[in-house]
Design a protein around this motif. Sequence first.
Motif, PDB file in Angstrom:
ATOM      1  N   GLY A  74       0.808  -1.214   0.000  1.00  0.00           N
ATOM      2  CA  GLY A  74       0.000   0.000   0.000  1.00  0.00           C
ATOM      3  C   GLY A  74       0.839   1.261   0.000  1.00  0.00           C
ATOM      4  O   GLY A  74       0.520   2.236  -0.694  1.00  0.00           O
ATOM      5  N   SER A 130      -4.463  -1.724  -3.118  1.00  0.00           N
ATOM      6  CA  SER A 130      -4.995  -0.844  -2.084  1.00  0.00           C
ATOM      7  C   SER A 130      -4.303   0.514  -2.109  1.00  0.00           C
ATOM      8  O   SER A 130      -4.945   1.559  -1.964  1.00  0.00           O
ATOM      9  CB  SER A 130      -4.818  -1.503  -0.707  1.00  0.00           C
ATOM     10  N   ASN A 134      -5.919   4.120  -2.704  1.00  0.00           N
ATOM     11  CA  ASN A 134      -5.783   5.134  -1.661  1.00  0.00           C
ATOM     12  C   ASN A 134      -5.261   6.441  -2.243  1.00  0.00           C
ATOM     13  O   ASN A 134      -5.755   7.520  -1.920  1.00  0.00           O
ATOM     14  CB  ASN A 134      -4.838   4.637  -0.565  1.00  0.00           C
ATOM     15  N   SER A 140      -8.766   2.952   0.438  1.00  0.00           N
ATOM     16  CA  SER A 140      -7.824   1.829   0.487  1.00  0.00           C
ATOM     17  C   SER A 140      -8.468   0.521   0.929  1.00  0.00           C
ATOM     18  O   SER A 140      -7.882  -0.553   0.794  1.00  0.00           O
ATOM     19  CB  SER A 140      -6.680   2.157   1.447  1.00  0.00           C
ATOM     20  N   PRO A 143      -9.956  -3.650  -1.408  1.00  0.00           N
ATOM     21  CA  PRO A 143      -9.164  -4.855  -1.688  1.00  0.00           C
ATOM     22  C   PRO A 143      -8.865  -5.677  -0.437  1.00  0.00           C
ATOM     23  O   PRO A 143      -8.888  -6.912  -0.476  1.00  0.00           O
ATOM     24  CB  PRO A 143      -7.861  -4.294  -2.295  1.00  0.00           C
ATOM     25  N   VAL A 144      -8.593  -4.990   0.677  1.00  0.00           N
ATOM     26  CA  VAL A 144      -8.247  -5.694   1.918  1.00  0.00           C
ATOM     27  C   VAL A 144      -9.476  -6.369   2.503  1.00  0.00           C
ATOM     28  O   VAL A 144      -9.417  -7.509   2.980  1.00  0.00           O
ATOM     29  CB  VAL A 144      -7.619  -4.712   2.943  1.00  0.00           C
TER      30      VAL A 144
END
Length: 237
Positions: A74, A130, A134, A140, A143-144
Amino acid sequence: MVLGGVAILAGSVVQGCAGFAFSLVAAPFLLFFLPQQVVIPMLVLVSLGLNVMVLKDCWGSLDFRKVLPILAGGVLTLPVGIWILTALDPRSFRLFVGGFIVLVSLVMMSGWRKPLPYRLWALLPIGLVSGVLNGSLSMSGPPVVLFLSNQGVDKDEFRANLAAYFLSLNLFTIGLYLYRGVLTGQVMMVTGAYVPVLLLGTWIGIKGAKLLPERVFRKMTLLLIAATGSVMVLSNM
């Protein structure tokens, strides 16, 4: 200030419970009566305290080894996201990203999953995507969230790992804000005024999370992330 307090309260309740979606709930309302230059850094500052509270609640379930490679990715691609923001048509990019998020969410709601091994080659790309989102969209989380949902982790580990990721990324972002002079006196004053509401909303959300069965929690997180994508698509059509 009252309308802003309602937005902050609603967003903090949702994130205290689900571990994400604070900005999704709060930002659209705050942007009606506050400039973007105040709202975006304020949300980052407020999210810092919110994630500390969530992480404290489920600290024992944190597995930072799973978070660190995602965080590294990230941070690496933040500049790429900023380049996309300035070089590409933001409306088309948001439509594409929003549509992709909705599609993946719907597939996962159908019950399909393909858990990935916790290896660098599998985790790093999640962080890379991410970071791009972001830098380009100040978003962000998707995706997580989708990755952790795909892995089928329990709700406490889900919330703990998300809180650790967001907290770490927020600290990095705040450092950049300080360097660029984004944290103005107005930002700090408005943020301070909303701290009591943040604490109340997060406390309510954390208590609510303990009452949710695992099955309901998983369905709720996928519905929230699908709503994120839907808002992106509808607002850019």
